[in-house]
Design a protein around this motif. Structure first.
Motif, PDB file in Angstrom:
ATOM      1  N   ASP A  58       0.819  -1.214   0.000  1.00  0.00           N
ATOM      2  CA  ASP A  58       0.000   0.000   0.000  1.00  0.00           C
ATOM      3  C   ASP A  58       0.855   1.266   0.000  1.00  0.00           C
ATOM      4  N   GLU A  59       2.085   1.160   0.466  1.00  0.00           N
ATOM      5  CA  GLU A  59       3.001   2.301   0.463  1.00  0.00           C
ATOM      6  C   GLU A  59       3.815   2.391  -0.823  1.00  0.00           C
ATOM      7  N   LEU A  60       4.043   1.255  -1.473  1.00  0.00           N
ATOM      8  CA  LEU A  60       5.047   1.205  -2.535  1.00  0.00           C
ATOM      9  C   LEU A  60       4.493   0.964  -3.933  1.00  0.00           C
ATOM     10  N   LEU A  61       3.267   0.488  -4.068  1.00  0.00           N
ATOM     11  CA  LEU A  61       2.772   0.005  -5.355  1.00  0.00           C
ATOM     12  C   LEU A  61       1.633   0.862  -5.891  1.00  0.00           C
ATOM     13  N   ASP A  62       1.646   1.099  -7.199  1.00  0.00           N
ATOM     14  CA  ASP A  62       0.526   1.728  -7.899  1.00  0.00           C
ATOM     15  C   ASP A  62      -0.372   0.596  -8.412  1.00  0.00           C
ATOM     16  N   TYR A  63      -1.435   0.322  -7.692  1.00  0.00           N
ATOM     17  CA  TYR A  63      -2.303  -0.808  -8.028  1.00  0.00           C
ATOM     18  C   TYR A  63      -2.957  -0.644  -9.402  1.00  0.00           C
ATOM     19  N   ARG A  64      -3.217   0.598  -9.810  1.00  0.00           N
ATOM     20  CA  ARG A  64      -3.894   0.809 -11.091  1.00  0.00           C
ATOM     21  C   ARG A  64      -2.970   0.511 -12.268  1.00  0.00           C
ATOM     22  N   ALA A  65      -1.669   0.635 -12.062  1.00  0.00           N
ATOM     23  CA  ALA A  65      -0.713   0.324 -13.123  1.00  0.00           C
ATOM     24  C   ALA A  65      -0.417  -1.177 -13.193  1.00  0.00           C
ATOM     25  N   ARG A  66      -0.410  -1.828 -12.049  1.00  0.00           N
ATOM     26  CA  ARG A  66      -0.143  -3.272 -11.994  1.00  0.00           C
ATOM     27  C   ARG A  66      -1.194  -3.895 -11.079  1.00  0.00           C
ATOM     28  N   ARG A  67      -2.312  -4.241 -11.683  1.00  0.00           N
ATOM     29  CA  ARG A  67      -3.455  -4.695 -10.895  1.00  0.00           C
ATOM     30  C   ARG A  67      -3.257  -6.122 -10.376  1.00  0.00           C
ATOM     31  N   PRO A  68      -3.551  -6.338  -9.098  1.00  0.00           N
ATOM     32  CA  PRO A  68      -3.470  -7.693  -8.536  1.00  0.00           C
ATOM     33  C   PRO A  68      -4.495  -8.613  -9.189  1.00  0.00           C
ATOM     34  N   ASP A 107       6.783   1.367  -7.089  1.00  0.00           N
ATOM     35  CA  ASP A 107       6.417   2.523  -7.903  1.00  0.00           C
ATOM     36  C   ASP A 107       6.694   3.831  -7.172  1.00  0.00           C
ATOM     37  N   PHE A 108       6.629   3.791  -5.844  1.00  0.00           N
ATOM     38  CA  PHE A 108       6.741   4.994  -5.034  1.00  0.00           C
ATOM     39  C   PHE A 108       7.867   4.848  -4.003  1.00  0.00           C
ATOM     40  N   ARG A 109       8.288   6.004  -3.471  1.00  0.00           N
ATOM     41  CA  ARG A 109       9.183   6.091  -2.312  1.00  0.00           C
ATOM     42  C   ARG A 109      10.489   5.325  -2.507  1.00  0.00           C
ATOM     43  N   TRP A 110      11.136   5.569  -3.640  1.00  0.00           N
ATOM     44  CA  TRP A 110      12.384   4.866  -3.922  1.00  0.00           C
ATOM     45  C   TRP A 110      13.467   5.160  -2.890  1.00  0.00           C
ATOM     46  N   GLU A 111      13.619   6.426  -2.508  1.00  0.00           N
ATOM     47  CA  GLU A 111      14.659   6.754  -1.537  1.00  0.00           C
ATOM     48  C   GLU A 111      14.393   6.045  -0.212  1.00  0.00           C
TER      49      GLU A 111
END
Length: 308
Positions: A58-68, A107-111
């Protein structure tokens, strides 16, 4: 920055010895020949694993781009497959332990993700980090898969890196992890497999075998490859049949072989990709020839599609 440790949850029952190697492969960018996906899935299916840490999708993934994936059975939902990014303790074929970081690329929060991984590496006393990636290149399937090796382990670069460009490339999350590890002087190596571009969209078993061989070389682990090698022989046999029966395809592959061999012999070619005019058979040309040949064969007999 929010505390990077909040990105993962530790398994309190996992006991991890210090001094283990870490192997990492994340899916989501490039992954030509499905090298990373095949390798990580193969290891998880064939070796004993224990979860050490699970990252928060939920912190790291764009669900709409890579749907479970959710399973639907007739008139109701039966199961949900949540995306997974985890660090596991694994044993190789002779019982040697190592850490394996697998799953989706954030997808998010790489640093924050990089900080979290570096924190785990420090807390667990990881001895070395090896990670995998693969990209499509104009190289023939009839030659061994080559590598570009990055990092600070010069013995691996000198022995295994056949293409060493100076260029700008789109990064992935593990590039950032490697960069931060280098800043700390932690032993790290990134293996980028150079996969035939006309097979980049298939599950190419030779790519997974090469990835496992690279990990073996970097870590001293003994990883299973027998099933993959059998799949690879069957895959290459089908490709060879298609090339032999299609003169146009054979010519295109032959051109790639000549340029590859000239480069490996140390000629003046600037890279294994191009001739002196900067031209190679395109992936579209070779793929089109494969498709034409397969369509022709299917019109004569009920033959299946190209593996993968």
């Amino acid at each position: 920055m929010r505390d990077a440790r909040n990105l993962y949850e530790l398994n309190p029952d996992a006991s991890v010895p210090r001094g283990l190697p870490l192997v990492a492969g994340l899916t989501g960018f490039a992954d030509a020949g499905a090298a990373v996906a095949q390798t990580t899935e193969y290891l998880r299916e064939n070796l004993a694993t224990t979860v050490v840490a699970t990252f928060d999708a939920d912190e790291l993934l764009d669900y709409r781009a890579r749907r479970p994936i959710i399973l639907f059975d007739g008139d109701h939902l039966t199961a949900y497959r949540p995306p997974r990014l985890s660090l596991d303790l694994v044993r190789d074929e002779v019982g040697q332990e190592f850490l394996l970081l697998t799953g989706y690329e954030p997808d998010f929060r790489w640093e924050a993700f990089a900080t979290a991984v570096l924190g785990l590496i420090e807390d667990l006393g990881v001895a070395s980090t090896t990670w995998l990636n693969s990209i499509p290149m104009p190289v023939p399937h009839t030659r061994p898969i080559g590598f570009t090796v990055s990092g600070n382990r010069s013995e691996l670069t000198e022995a295994m890196s056949i293409w060493r460009p100076t260029t700008q490339v789109p990064s992935n999350a593990l590039h950032l992890v490697e960069y931060r590890l280098q800043e700390r002087g932690h032993p790290t190596a990134g293996f980028v497999l150079l996969v035939p571009h006309y097979l980049a969209d298939s599950e190419y078993p030779a790519a997974a075998i090469a990835a496992l061989d690279a990990v073996n070389a970097a870590t001293g682990l003994i990883l299973p490859t027998d099933a993959l090698r059998e799949q690879g022989r069957e895959f290459l046999a089908r490709i060879s049949d298609q090339v032999e029966e299609n003169p146009e395809l054979a010519k295109l592959v032959g051109t790639l072989e000549e340029r590859h061999d000239s480069y490996m012999e140390g000629t003046s070619l600037r890279s294994p990709l191009t001739d002196e005019d900067g031209e190679v058979p395109s992936a579209d040309e070779i793929a089109a020839e494969l498709e034409k040949f397969l369509a022709h064969r299917r019109s004569r007999e009920d033959d299946g599609p190209l593996p993968g």
